[in-house]
Design an enzyme around this catalytic site. Structure first.
Site, PDB file in Angstrom:
ATOM      1  N   SER A  23      -3.274  -6.382  -9.658  1.00  8.96           N
ATOM      2  CA  SER A  23      -2.842  -7.236  -8.539  1.00  8.96           C
ATOM      3  C   SER A  23      -3.311  -8.673  -8.753  1.00  8.96           C
ATOM      4  CB  SER A  23      -3.457  -6.730  -7.231  1.00  8.96           C
ATOM      5  OG  SER A  23      -2.941  -5.473  -6.920  1.00  8.96           O
ATOM      6  N   ARG A  27      -1.145 -12.388  -9.584  1.00  6.49           N
ATOM      7  CA  ARG A  27      -1.332 -13.551  -8.704  1.00  6.49           C
ATOM      8  C   ARG A  27      -1.899 -14.741  -9.469  1.00  6.49           C
ATOM      9  NH1 ARG A  27      -1.227  -8.903  -5.944  1.00  6.49           N
ATOM     10  NH2 ARG A  27      -0.827  -8.873  -3.686  1.00  6.49           N
ATOM     11  N   GLY A  95       6.818  -3.391  -9.260  1.00  6.34           N
ATOM     12  CA  GLY A  95       7.179  -3.756  -7.889  1.00  6.34           C
ATOM     13  C   GLY A  95       6.470  -5.026  -7.468  1.00  6.34           C
ATOM     14  N   ARG A 123      13.584   1.393  -6.081  1.00  2.32           N
ATOM     15  CA  ARG A 123      12.627   1.087  -5.010  1.00  2.32           C
ATOM     16  C   ARG A 123      13.209   0.132  -3.963  1.00  2.32           C
ATOM     17  NH1 ARG A 123       6.912   0.040  -7.758  1.00  2.32           N
ATOM     18  NH2 ARG A 123       6.255   0.178  -5.577  1.00  2.32           N
ATOM     19  N   SER A 168       1.964  -3.661   3.819  1.00  4.28           N
ATOM     20  CA  SER A 168       2.268  -3.913   2.409  1.00  4.28           C
ATOM     21  C   SER A 168       1.765  -5.287   1.988  1.00  4.28           C
ATOM     22  CB  SER A 168       3.780  -3.811   2.171  1.00  4.28           C
ATOM     23  OG  SER A 168       4.086  -4.356   0.903  1.00  4.28           O
ATOM     24  N   ASP A 321      -3.100   3.285  -4.017  1.00  5.54           N
ATOM     25  CA  ASP A 321      -2.749   3.692  -5.385  1.00  5.54           C
ATOM     26  C   ASP A 321      -3.629   4.831  -5.905  1.00  5.54           C
ATOM     27  OD1 ASP A 321      -0.737   1.806  -5.495  1.00  5.54           O
ATOM     28  OD2 ASP A 321      -2.043   0.260  -6.321  1.00  5.54           O
ATOM     29  N   LYS A 348       6.727   4.482  -4.193  1.00  4.03           N
ATOM     30  CA  LYS A 348       5.967   3.854  -5.286  1.00  4.03           C
ATOM     31  C   LYS A 348       6.753   4.032  -6.592  1.00  4.03           C
ATOM     32  CE  LYS A 348       2.659   2.264  -2.816  1.00  4.03           C
ATOM     33  NZ  LYS A 348       2.567   0.810  -2.644  1.00  4.03           N
ATOM     34  N   ARG A 352       5.541   9.672  -5.137  1.00  5.34           N
ATOM     35  CA  ARG A 352       4.232  10.206  -5.537  1.00  5.34           C
ATOM     36  C   ARG A 352       3.810  11.421  -4.723  1.00  5.34           C
ATOM     37  NH1 ARG A 352       0.885   4.700  -6.945  1.00  5.34           N
ATOM     38  NH2 ARG A 352       1.818   4.499  -9.009  1.00  5.34           N
TER      39      ARG A 352
HETATM   40  C1  S3P Z   1       0.025  -4.218  -4.668  1.00  5.81           C
HETATM   41  C2  S3P Z   1       0.159  -3.670  -3.420  1.00  5.81           C
HETATM   42  C3  S3P Z   1       0.399  -2.256  -3.186  1.00  5.81           C
HETATM   43  C4  S3P Z   1       0.101  -1.391  -4.411  1.00  5.81           C
HETATM   44  C5  S3P Z   1       0.606  -2.001  -5.672  1.00  5.81           C
HETATM   45  C6  S3P Z   1       0.038  -3.383  -5.886  1.00  5.81           C
HETATM   46  C7  S3P Z   1      -0.156  -5.670  -4.779  1.00  5.81           C
HETATM   47  O1  S3P Z   1       1.757  -2.089  -2.818  1.00  5.81           O
HETATM   48  O2  S3P Z   1       0.634  -0.101  -4.252  1.00  5.81           O
HETATM   49  O3  S3P Z   1       0.265  -1.196  -6.798  1.00  5.81           O
HETATM   50  O4  S3P Z   1      -0.560  -6.140  -5.868  1.00  5.81           O
HETATM   51  O5  S3P Z   1       0.080  -6.376  -3.790  1.00  5.81           O
HETATM   52  P1  S3P Z   1       2.220  -2.319  -1.279  1.00  5.81           P
HETATM   53  O6  S3P Z   1       1.590  -3.560  -0.820  1.00  5.81           O
HETATM   54  O7  S3P Z   1       3.712  -2.436  -1.277  1.00  5.81           O
HETATM   55  O8  S3P Z   1       1.725  -1.094  -0.556  1.00  5.81           O
END
Ligand code: S3P
Length: 443
Positions: A23, A27, A95, A123, A168, A321, A348, A352
């Site tokens: 994550s 970013r 995603g 997705r 989310s 996760d 996901k 899952r």
């Molecule tokens: C993430 C947020 C989560 C997580 C993903 C990474 C992120 O998804 O499942 O692996 O980096 O913001 P959601 O925010 O859609 O739940």
């Protein structure tokens, strides 16, 4: 596709580091690209997901390079400075990459096309399309707002106040990244707190952002648009979601004791560690420190008996996760583990909920789904194993069942080990160095 087999592990021993947080890596690249000038990033996750985000940002005009020592440099173009990409932005399995970048381009006046692998194309994107449309972007998408889709960015964005309908961090971040290039204040209200890496990093790059608690226990995030972001070097912490795999592998293999150094301990990511402690795990946290605006520590774990617990729905965002690997721990625990509030697991990298329950049953573990609740019955002894589990383009399903195989009575095989590289390149090597026996297998 490379099939992998995981058989009876030796006790796990040693110290290691896991790759950088996925994550935070996405970013760091995105905000580096939106700052004016040069940002240097150490310990960036070089997994396929993050490399796709880097490639997409290059197509959007940022200069990004890796030096021989593994340090990454991003020459950013400034907020509002992205340019129309001349190619389709293919985010592979990611995603996070797709949703965050759609947010960033939504307030740039050009059209871009997004696609991804078979998993990502399934997705739901409506959760992003809806708020970004309110800001002024237009979308041309398949049924259900799925990829491939086109984003027609707006030249005159509206700052919005948006309450998240689903907990989310990806949706929150997409709105904030769009809000960066909107005039005035963009507000996101989250009824349930989700990972706050975007907020932390916006602050790190000099944006004006305030976060206050709402009366109902959520958060109200207010971002002032059109700042000049300043380049800000950073070191990415080890990914707690990746550390979860060796940690559980050590917990369930008697005689094990390992330490993982430099793991991110942001409280919005550590629900698994809290749950494992409630199950009776001996976890030690040492050398707590702050790195790049995020808390980090060394985590030590020793094998030991676990017992079943109730995991409340409210904890799901802080361990979203980690359910595949928690379910594996639950399969070795004594008694019933009930995990509630798991609806988001259906959307996901794979469904899952179905993948975990189906795989566990194949391995001789009683697992049931009732609505968005998953129940796993553990016998306090190693389950049978001895199954072939389909990874379904889902790295965490693949890794979770390889961990199960290491301590089950018979080896477990997965049909596709390549998917692991999306988040944890070097997983097999690292695990085998600690003591597991994961090898290539015939399918
Ligand atoms: C993430 C947020 C989560 C997580 C993903 C990474 C992120 O998804 O499942 O692996 O980096 O913001 P959601 O925010 O859609 O739940």
């Amino acid at each position: 596709m490379t099939a992998l087999s995981s058989g009876s592990s030796r006790p796990l021993h040693g110290r290691c580091r896991v790759p950088g947080d996925k994550s935070i890596s996405h970013r760091a690249l995105i905000l580096g690209a939106l700052a004016v000038g040069r940002t240097r990033i150490r310990n960036l996750l070089e997994g396929d997901d993050v490399l796709r985000t880097a490639a997409a940002l290059k197509a959007l005009g940022a200069r990004i390079a890796r030096d021989r020592n593994g340090q990454w440099t991003v020459h950013g173009v400034g907020v509002g400075g992205l340019v129309e990409p001349g190619e389709i932005l293919d985010l592979g399995n990611s995603g996070t990459g797709a949703r965050l970048l759609m947010g960033a381009v939504a307030t740039h006046p050009f059209t871009s096309f997004f696609s991804g692998d078979e998993s990502l194309r399934r997705r739901p994107m409506a959760r992003i399309v809806e708020p970004l449309t309110r800001i002024g972007a237009r979308f041309v998408a398949r049924d259900g707002s799925r990829l491939p889709l086109a984003v027609v960015g707006t030249a005159s964005p509206m700052p919005i106040a948006y309450t998240l309908p689903v907990p989310s961090a990806q949706v929150k971040s997409a709105v904030l990244l769009a809000g960066l290039n909107a005039p005035g204040e963009t507000t996101v209200i989250e009824p349930v707190a989700t990972r706050d890496h975007t907020e932390n990093m916006l602050r790190h790059f000099g944006a004006q952002i305030t976060v206050t608690a709402t009366e109902t226990g959520g958060k109200r995030i207010v971002l002032t648009g059109q700042p000049e972001l300043k380049p800000a070097d950073l070191a990415v912490p080890g990914d707690p979601s990746s550390a979860a795999f060796p940690i559980v592998a050590a917990l369930i293999r008697p005689g094990s004791a390992i330490t993982i150094e430099g793991v991110g301990t942001n409280p919005l990511r550590t629900g698994l560690y809290q749950t494992l402690a409630e199950m009776g795990a001996q976890l030690g946290v040492a050398k707590a420190r702050i790195a790049g605006g995020e808390p980090v520590a060394d985590i030590t774990v020793k094998a030991g008996d676990l017992h079943g617990v109730n995991v409340p729905a409210a904890r799901a965002p802080s361990m979203i996760d980690e359910y595949p690997i928690l379910a594996v721990a639950a399969a070795f625990a004594k008694g019933r583990t009930v995990m509630r509030g798991l609806g988001e697991l259906r959307v996901k990298e794979s469904d899952r909920l179905a993948a975990i329950a189906g795989g566990l049953r194949k391995c001789g573990v009683a697992a049931t789904i009732d609505g968005d609740t998953l129940t796993v019955e553990g016998k306090g002894a190693p389950p049978k194993g001895g199954a072939l589990v389909a990874a379904q383009l889902d790295h965490r399903i693949a890794m979770a069942f390889l961990v199960l195989g290491g301590a089950a009575r018979k080896p477990v095989r997965i049909d596709d080990g390549e998917t692991i590289a999306t988040s944890f390149p070097g997983f097999v090597k690292l695990m085998n160095r600690l003591g597991t026996r994961i090898v290539e297998a015939r399918r």
